[in-house]
Design a protein around this motif. Structure first.
Motif, PDB file in Angstrom:
ATOM      1  N   ASP A 236       0.759  -1.313  -0.210  1.00 38.89           N
ATOM      2  CA  ASP A 236      -0.021  -0.386   0.263  1.00 38.89           C
ATOM      3  C   ASP A 236       0.410   1.340  -0.327  1.00 38.89           C
ATOM      4  N   GLU A 237       0.413   2.235  -0.023  1.00 39.74           N
ATOM      5  CA  GLU A 237       0.844   3.632   0.140  1.00 39.74           C
ATOM      6  C   GLU A 237       2.240   3.184   1.486  1.00 39.74           C
ATOM      7  N   VAL A 242       0.700  -5.409   1.694  1.00 41.70           N
ATOM      8  CA  VAL A 242      -1.332  -6.380   1.650  1.00 41.70           C
ATOM      9  C   VAL A 242      -1.256  -7.485   0.777  1.00 41.70           C
ATOM     10  N   ASP A 321      -3.085   4.516  -6.154  1.00 43.47           N
ATOM     11  CA  ASP A 321      -3.430   4.930  -5.054  1.00 43.47           C
ATOM     12  C   ASP A 321      -2.065   5.297  -3.839  1.00 43.47           C
ATOM     13  N   GLY A 323       0.539   2.813  -3.431  1.00 43.35           N
ATOM     14  CA  GLY A 323       0.648   1.432  -3.379  1.00 43.35           C
ATOM     15  C   GLY A 323       1.788   1.218  -4.413  1.00 43.35           C
TER      16      GLY A 323
END
Length: 740
Positions: A236-237, A242, A321, A323
């Protein structure tokens, strides 16, 4: 005041009228002047009564119309009120909130559902409310749920900006997880209709469906990741793990307990096998910096190698996003295959290099052979032209001394045979020049009639001998080409047409096609079959096997094709067996006005050379040609001083102490000076003298060098008419200068 009361009965009115009538009659019969004036006043009163009655009638009619209009207006008002009431009732029954603003953005009406969800704004909803005030109150409502980074003022400003659009639709979030869809539409008169629809149920259903799809997509993604032959990990960011598949752990030797949801990228990077070596300018720290970067990440691609020989390709890409995804592929087999392929390529390159060197040697040998052939052709042609020129001059001298027609006919045939040999040598020279690639063209504006006129004279004799109808359609066009080579091209095309046409006609003309002049040569000959139309342009190829050598060696069309290609003049052929042929050459038309250079044509044979007492110095190293020129020139009454080389010529002029009237100098004199250098040496001592340089070298630079010195250039074999023109010009110059 009326004389008769309208309320009286008709009998009473008639009675009053009779009395009035009698009284009037008595006044007429017995009255005085005063009574006449009274009567006049009576008439005026009667006229006024009539006008008053008419105005009264009109007024009564107008009052009736007014009463009728008032009645209609009242009916219209009742209908309007009814329509307004029906409209209000209809709007009230609408499930959505409804409001109407006029073109001035002022509220006209709304229903009770409008802004019902903004209960703290209901007190302001009345006709006459400005649109801006409505937006301001809604933006400050405590029932409006704004995003965390949004302010009331910014929301109101954006709402007012969107109001400028013709159609507007958006969703507004309310407190309590409720949603309101607001849509605006312009009316034909510029007003605005606003509809507010509660879409909470729809939003919640969509959210549930989206969550369900996410769960399904997560299962599909998991199945896809497990099915891939690549190792994949998703972060993720915040650079936390994840998603992943088992392949990534196997390829990077990561323990299974390290791969868990929320694992940090730097921690995972630290557990990667330390025996992996990075390549392509990146290391572990660079990989970590890329993953933890706060700036937009560019795609990352590199390879890592293990000590046991395994090679992995790592590829990283950022997601929308913020990520990122890391993929890992085992490319050991590909790298081994590439290595083997590189070894094979090196072996093949070595073989290709060896073959290339062999081909280069063969090519160099072929080029040397070709150059040797070209030099041989040029040298042989030059050596052939020397005796050929002498033979033609001897024959020309004999022709002037033979009175018998039979002898002159034999000499004519001999001269014709020599001319055929000359044409063959010229063709060989042209082929040699065109193939060598060292030829230069003198492309300039030229008038087509300057080429057509001599061809008409030359080809007319050949056509007349065969009984053919020759027609050359004159043209006033000015084209861009080399005059000498264009004439040679057309000469070959017309010569072929006349040679292979037994009966009928030969026509040459010009058409304008797309800004170019298309010169066409038509004949009614046997035609050329489709399969032979390419072969006719080959050297020494003639379709007529019975033709004699005097008719050429089949080089004409080969010269035409090569010259057209060098001059960038497209060449086309149309032919049909039994109907004839047409050769077409496209020449660009001169688009701007140029000064057209007209080719100088040799003048007629001089008639008064015998009386001129002209002295000509002839320097020629070939004895036979020197003797032939001397005999021919002396037959015209010109005195000739002969020399075989430059030194002999200079010594002869010193011994004789004489200044010749004309110089005839061969260019190639053997050892020592050439013809131009000899001319410079003579004129430096004796001053400017007219003359000509004789040579078998027909290159353009030699011709230009001669022109720069005021000399004529006479190519071998010598043309007697051009030679006589040079001597005639020298005789005329002698007369103007007054030299003895």
């Amino acid at each position: 005041m009326a004389l008769i009361n309208p309320q009286d009965s008709l009998e009473r009115q008639n009675e009053k009228l009779l009395k009035i009538s009698e009284a009037l009659m008595r006044r007429v019969e017995y009255g005085s002047e005063q009574s006449s004036a009274a009567y006049a006043q009576f008439e005026r009163a009667a006229l006024l009564e009539k006008q008053v009655r008419e105005r009264t009638t009109q007024l009564e009619r107008t009052l009736d119309l007014l009463h009728e209009s008032n009645a209609r207006l009242a009916e219209a008002n009742r209908e309007t009120e009814a329509a307004r009431s029906n409209l209000a009732n209809a709007i009230e029954t609408v499930h959505e909130g409804f409001a109407l603003f006029d073109p001035e953005d002022v509220m006209v009406m709304c229903n009770t559902r409008f802004c019902r969800d903004f209960r703290d704004t209901l007190d302001m909803l009345r006709p006459g409310l400005p649109f801006g005030e409505y937006v301001d109150r809604v933006s400050r409502s405590r029932y409006l749920a704004l995003p965390p980074d949004e302010t009331h003022a910014r929301w109101a400003e954006r709402r007012i900006r969107r109001h400028q659009d013709r159609h507007v639709m958006f969703n507004a979030q309310l407190v309590g997880d409720r949603w309101l869809q607001v849509s605006e539409h312009r009316t034909p008169d510029g007003g605005t209709v606003i509809l507010q629809t509660d879409v909470t149920d729809i939003i919640r259903l969509e959210r549930q469906e989206r969550d369900r799809l996410k769960d399904k997509q997560a299962q599909m993604i998991r199945a896809t990741l497990d099915h891939l032959d690549q190792g994949v990990s998703i972060f993720d960011e915040q650079a936390r793990l994840v998603g992943w598949n088992a392949k990534i752990g196997a390829l990077l030797s990561l323990p299974a307990r390290r791969l868990h949801l929320g694992a940090s990228f730097p921690v995972l990077l630290g557990h990667i096998d330390g025996e992996l070596s990075f390549s392509k300018g990146i290391d572990r720290d660079g990989f970590r910096d890329w993953a933890l970067s706060k700036e937009p990440r560019k795609p990352l691609s590199f390879e890592v190698s293990h000590s046991d020989g395994m090679v992995l390709h790592i590829f990283g890409r950022e997601m929308p996003d913020r990520g990122f995804v890391i993929s890992c592929t085992d490319i050991t087999a590909e790298r081994e295959a590439a290595h083997r392929l590189t070894e094979m390529n090196e072996i093949l390159e070595q073989r290709v290099m060896e073959r290339t060197l062999e081909l280069e040697d063969a090519l160099n040998a072929a080029e040397r052979a070709n150059a040797s052939k070209s030099r041989f052709v040029a040298a042989a042609s030059h050596d052939l032209l020397q005796p050929l020129s002498a033979a033609k001059l001897f024959i020309s001298s004999l022709a002037d001394k033979c009175p018998e027609d039979d002898d002159r006919a034999i000499l004519g045939k001999a001269e014709s045979a020599l001319s055929g040999a000359e044409k063959i040598i010229d063709a060989l020279l042209d082929i040699s020049k065109l193939e060598s690639g060292r030829i230069s063209f003198d492309v300039r504006p030229m008038a087509l009639r300057e080429v057509f006129a001599p061809l008409r004279d030359e080809m007319g004799i050949l056509a007349a001998r065969k009984g053919l109808d020759l027609r050359i359609v004159d043209s006033g066009l000015v084209v861009e080409s080399d005059p000498a080579y264009l004439r040679r091209i057309l000469q070959n095309l017309m010569g072929n047409a006349i040679r292979y046409t037994e009966s009928g006609r030969v026509v040459m003309g010009v058409r304008r096609v797309n800004g170019a002049a298309r010169i066409e040569v038509w004949d009614t000959g046997p035609g050329i079959a489709k399969q032979d139309q390419n072969a006719i342009f080959e050297e020494f190829r003639r379709l007529d096997a019975t033709a004699s050598a005097n008719e050429g060696l089949g080089l004409g069309l080969a010269i035409v094709e090569r010259a057209c290609a060098k001059l960038n003049h497209p060449l086309r052929l149309w032919s049909e067996p039994g109907r004839g042929s047409c050769f077409m050459v496209n020449v660009p038309v001169a688009t701007l006005p140029h000064q057209v250079t007209h080719a100088a044509r040799p003048g007629p044979r001089p008639q008064r050379l015998a009386q001129s007492g002209l002295i000509a110095l002839l320097v020629e190293n070939d004895p036979a040609l020197r003797r032939a020129i001397t005999i021919l020139v002396e037959s015209w009454g010109v005195n000739v001083i002969e020399a075989s080389d430059a030194d002999s010529a200079l010594e002869l002029l010193i011994d004789l102490e004489i200044t010749p009237d004309a110089l005839l100098l061969d260019y190639q004199l053997g050892n020592g000076m050439n013809g131009l250098e000899l001319f410079d040496a003579i004129t430096s001592r004796l001053g400017p003298l007219p003359g000509a340089v004789i040579s078998a070298n027909r290159s353009e630079p030699l011709d230009q060098f001669c022109q720069s010195r005021g000399l004529e250039f006479l190519p071998k074999p010598l043309d007697r008419h051009r030679l006589s023109a040079v001597l005639d010009a020298a005789a005329q110059a002698q007369g103007r200068t007054g030299r003895p």
